[in-house]
Design an enzyme around this catalytic site. Structure first.
Site, PDB file in Angstrom:
ATOM      1  N   ASP A 132       0.822  -1.210   0.000  1.00  0.00           N
ATOM      2  CA  ASP A 132       0.000   0.000   0.000  1.00  0.00           C
ATOM      3  C   ASP A 132       0.857   1.261   0.000  1.00  0.00           C
ATOM      4  O   ASP A 132       0.325   2.368   0.016  1.00  0.00           O
ATOM      5  CB  ASP A 132      -0.933   0.012   1.219  1.00  0.00           C
ATOM      6  CG  ASP A 132      -2.373   0.276   0.833  1.00  0.00           C
ATOM      7  OD1 ASP A 132      -2.687   0.204  -0.372  1.00  0.00           O
ATOM      8  OD2 ASP A 132      -3.192   0.567   1.724  1.00  0.00           O
ATOM      9  N   ASP A 179       0.541  -9.920   8.606  1.00  0.00           N
ATOM     10  CA  ASP A 179       1.083  -8.567   8.621  1.00  0.00           C
ATOM     11  C   ASP A 179       2.551  -8.615   8.230  1.00  0.00           C
ATOM     12  O   ASP A 179       3.187  -9.680   8.230  1.00  0.00           O
ATOM     13  CB  ASP A 179       0.925  -7.948  10.007  1.00  0.00           C
ATOM     14  CG  ASP A 179      -0.508  -7.518  10.292  1.00  0.00           C
ATOM     15  OD1 ASP A 179      -1.308  -7.437   9.344  1.00  0.00           O
ATOM     16  OD2 ASP A 179      -0.831  -7.264  11.477  1.00  0.00           O
ATOM     17  N   ASP A 181       5.199  -7.944   9.720  1.00  0.00           N
ATOM     18  CA  ASP A 181       6.173  -8.395  10.724  1.00  0.00           C
ATOM     19  C   ASP A 181       5.949  -9.827  11.168  1.00  0.00           C
ATOM     20  O   ASP A 181       6.778 -10.369  11.901  1.00  0.00           O
ATOM     21  CB  ASP A 181       6.110  -7.489  11.957  1.00  0.00           C
ATOM     22  CG  ASP A 181       4.756  -7.552  12.637  1.00  0.00           C
ATOM     23  OD1 ASP A 181       3.746  -7.219  11.984  1.00  0.00           O
ATOM     24  OD2 ASP A 181       4.689  -7.932  13.822  1.00  0.00           O
ATOM     25  N   ASP A 276     -10.541  -6.399  11.219  1.00  0.00           N
ATOM     26  CA  ASP A 276     -10.543  -7.800  11.621  1.00  0.00           C
ATOM     27  C   ASP A 276     -11.760  -8.134  12.480  1.00  0.00           C
ATOM     28  O   ASP A 276     -12.515  -9.061  12.187  1.00  0.00           O
ATOM     29  CB  ASP A 276      -9.241  -8.148  12.341  1.00  0.00           C
ATOM     30  CG  ASP A 276      -8.799  -7.069  13.320  1.00  0.00           C
ATOM     31  OD1 ASP A 276      -9.604  -6.178  13.660  1.00  0.00           O
ATOM     32  OD2 ASP A 276      -7.638  -7.103  13.766  1.00  0.00           O
TER      33      ASP A 276
END
Length: 763
Positions: A132, A179, A181, A276
């Site tokens: 993004d 994600d 990480d 979420d």
């Protein structure tokens, strides 16, 4: 591999309706819970008769906070009473799977290891980088790693918009989400896809686990090897309780979602900053089932400091308020009554900030003003309050199955209360901007602004103590019981705040590196420089505090490292020997105390090729090796354990150092030599780390060089447990009948017992 009695096994019961077994609460837990509810009800009824008519507003506020606390406790008793215990079904062959890794402004190094581990997962799949940030370096990273790349021209709807953009351009039946990480282990898909045999399952969520154990939300006691995490209670207990009632929710990462279910509800939910929670609510409204698989299968980065930690909680809370405002949770007929209760419990938990803030202010207000919220004699109050208070702690500890830690929980309640108050304002405020959680280190000014409410509150409590002591020395202005009780309450608040402040200061001081160092040992051997005459075999060393970019070399340092010169070496990983150059960045320092003191030097790692570095990253990330090598235990001692004489946090002594040892294995095929890692401080070691498996019952002869000379140990191999990583497998072997065969001495081992393992010398 522990030296304390194990806890009693959970009481499992079969429940085919919910896909497996569930863990019921213990009889003592049930007794304590019922007793607490009875005592709490009686206490609240009695408290309703004790309002101070002269200060009714203050009295009502304190009473309302107490009622809120009892209601929250009752709801959590219900949710945590039964916990699912799932066994992963075998996945069906032929599923099409897309793996989405979302990013915005995260560093290339972080995405690199996440994409590598996602790409190398077992089970056929396609990996997509959803950028993004539309950055050229991310496009190049995806190309170099052989994964697909997607970006968009706008950032509309933030992460949810990014995921929906990818949904329209991919076609996999199932979608795994990570994600930037969160690096997955090799078996992530194998452990989760089997649940989709049930066509009613919309998503499978796994825990969010974090590898940086020095973050603000981790508390590690090295002597007892007890690790507590601020989110452990949620992921180890509460989510399993929600799962029993088909109410576990999607947490945005470390999950797999069915594409057709998403398409039915219009894709990932937009309009809130917690896509979420919002998405899982809509999926449950559509009649789909959820699954919570409680095994950690991916590992990410927790916020390193207090500022991003609190900012993350604010965003979660604001998103929950947005969902509560936009979705008809309480009156919708598409959710069961229990599902409504579970969702409301999660969304309204942020109102705890108001209650905790009042409880931190109330005793200071009493001491400063003389206002009493309770009009009752001291002894009568204590007779009601003490049983209620003690039972509440016991029930919390027992229901949390050892993952709660009331003392730590109160410290983090103090850290979060202002963030939670701010989050609840999202119920009436306008749209909130989605902000990616900062996993790096915050400017000092931002940190100070985030902890300003806590600082002012501690100062207010301290002022209240000084004023109360001064004013009571002049003339009595409070009944003695009220003065002593509120002084004790304020003192407890200050102690709790000080303990958290110490942890905060310690966390700030330790974060001086750009990357986390894993506390695990690895063998290393020095090699002759290119073009130099062949040197005699070098003795193996140990490196600790390892990252892909650096380490600490400990033990008997060779002259080159001690003098600050770079050296050529090879580090032993489960995948084999990998070449590396060690560049000292500081002079040698003493590490440890007394007999355990050893020399250590910090080094930078320079890899001659990307393959060797990749092997190090695949070994470090996406697994729990550092937990297993350090024998860390996340579960504490519950009241049931105490009564049964099981103390789950023995003192293991000072931090262990490891040494490389030569392991001669006796077998029917004849003796052979392996490489091993052995704790230096144990005269009769309990376990050995190997890079190849040995048969249980095999005789072992260990030769280890220490600062005092050569040390020999004989033992018999006990249970051998594999410690897996994407780069290969370690083996932890318990040692039985271990004894020191030869006293420490300076003489080298004989030719029959070579001092350096042949596996190392082949480098």
């Amino acid at each position: 591999m522990t030296d304390h009695p194990p806890p009693p096994p959970p009481r499992y019961c079969a429940d085919p309706r919910r896909g497996g077994r569930f863990e019921d609460c213990s009889p003592l837990c049930a007794l304590l819970s019922v007793l607490f509810l009875l005592v709490a009800t009686g206490y609240l009824i009695w408290r309703a008769t004790t309002f101070n008519q002269e200060h009714l507003v203050f009295s009502w506020l304190v009473y309302a906070a107490e009622v809120y606390g009892v209601l929250v406790a009752a709801v959590h008793i219900f949710i945590m009473w039964r916990l699912t215990q799932r066994e992963a079904p075998e996945p069906e062959a032929g599923r099409t799977v897309d793996v989405f890794v979302t990013c915005f402004n995260e560093p290339v190094s972080m995405l690199r290891r996440t994409l590598m581990l996602a790409r190398d997962m077992d089970y056929p799949h396609e990996t997509w980088l959803l950028d993004d940030g539309n950055r050229p370096e991310m496009r190049e990273l995806a190309r170099s790693l052989g994964v697909w790349y997607l970006c968009r021209t706008s950032n509309e709807h933030a992460k949810a918009g990014n995921l929906n953009h990818a949904l329209e351009r991919t076609g996999g039946e199932l979608i795994a989400l990570f994600d930037a990480d969160h690096a997955p282990g090799r078996d992530f898909l194998v452990r989760t896809l089997g649940y989709f045999r049930d066509p009613a399952v919309a998503f499978v969520q796994t825990p969010q686990e974090f590898f940086n154990l020095d973050s603000f939300q981790h508390r590690l006691r090295r002597r007892t090897r007890r690790l507590w995490t601020e989110q452990s209670l949620f992921f180890k207990v509460i989510q399993r309780g929600k799962d029993y009632w088909n109410s576990a929710f999607f947490c945005g990462t470390c999950a797999v979602v069915r594409r057709s279910a998403l398409q039915e509800i219009g894709g990932f939910a937009t309009g809130t900053v917690t896509e979420d929670l919002h998405t899982s609510l809509r999926l449950h409204k559509a009649g789909y089932r959820s699954v919570y698989h409680a095994q950690a299968l991916a590992f990410g980065i927790a916020p390193a400091q207090v500022a991003p930690f609190l900012a993350q909680r604010v965003r979660w809370g604001q998103g929950a308020m947005q969902v509560l405002r936009q979705e008809d949770v309480l009156f919708t007929p598409r959710l069961s009554a229990v599902q409504k209760l579970n969702y409301l419990a999660s969304m309204t938990t942020y109102f705890d900030g108001w209650q905790k803030g009042l409880f931190w202010l109330a005793p200071a207000i009493v001491l400063l003003t003389g206002w009493l919220p309770i009009d009752a004699s001291g002894w009568v109050f204590l007779c009601w309050f003490v049983p209620y208070f003690v039972l509440s702690i016991c029930v919390f500890e027992e229901l949390s199955r050892g993952y709660g830690s009331w003392l730590y929980a109160e410290q983090y309640n103090f850290a979060r209360f202002a963030a939670f108050i701010r989050a609840t304002l999202g119920l009436v405020l306008g749209p909130v901007r989605f902000n990616v959680t900062d996993k790096s280190f915050s400017p000092r000014r931002r940190v100070l602004l985030q902890v300003l409410p806590q600082t002012l509150l501690l100062a207010f409590n301290l002022l209240a103590i000084v004023w109360a002591l001064y004013r009571s020395s002049q003339q009595p202005y409070l009944p003695p019981y009220a003065l002593y009780f509120n002084l004790a309450w304020v003192g407890t608040n200050l102690l709790c705040g000080w303990q958290l402040t110490r942890h905060f200061l310690s966390t700030e001081a330790h974060h001086h590196r750009s990357d986390y160092r894993f506390d695990m040992p690895l063998p290393l051997v020095l090699l002759p420089e290119a073009g130099a005459a062949q040197a005699p075999p070098q003795e193996a060393l140990v490196i600790e505090n390892v990252s892909p970019d650096g380490c600490r070399v400990v033990g008997l340092l060779p002259p080159a490292l001690a003098q600050g010169r770079s050296v050529r070496a090879a580090v032993m990983l489960p995948s084999g020997l990998q070449p590396v150059r060690l560049v000292p960045v500081a002079g040698p320092q003493a590490d440890g105390e007394g007999a355990q003191q050893t020399a250590a030097v910090r080094c930078r790692l320079e890899w001659p090729d990307t393959r060797a570095r990749n092997q190090m990253e695949l070994m470090l990330y996406g697994n729990d090796l550092q937990w297993q090598l350090q024998e860390l235990n996340e579960r504490g001692t519950t009241p049931t354990d105490w009564l049964g004489g099981r103390f789950l946090a023995p003192d293991h002594g000072a931090r262990a150092h490891w040494g490389v040892c030569d392991v001669q294995v006796g077998s029917a095929q004849g003796p052979h030599t392996l490489l091993g890692l052995l704790p230096l401080q144990e005269q009769a070691p309990r376990r050995l780390i190997l890079f190849e498996p040995v048969a249980e019952g095999a005789s072992l002869k260990l030769s280890l060089r220490t600062r005092a000379g050569w040390r020999r140990v004989t033992a018999r191999a006990g249970r051998v447990a594999p410690l897996r990583s994407t780069a290969g497998t370690f083996y932890a072997c318990t040692l039985e009948q271990a004894r020191q065969a030869v006293a420490l001495g300076t003489a080298a081992p004989s030719q029959e017992e070579p001092p350096c393992p042949p596996a190392i010398l082949t480098a």
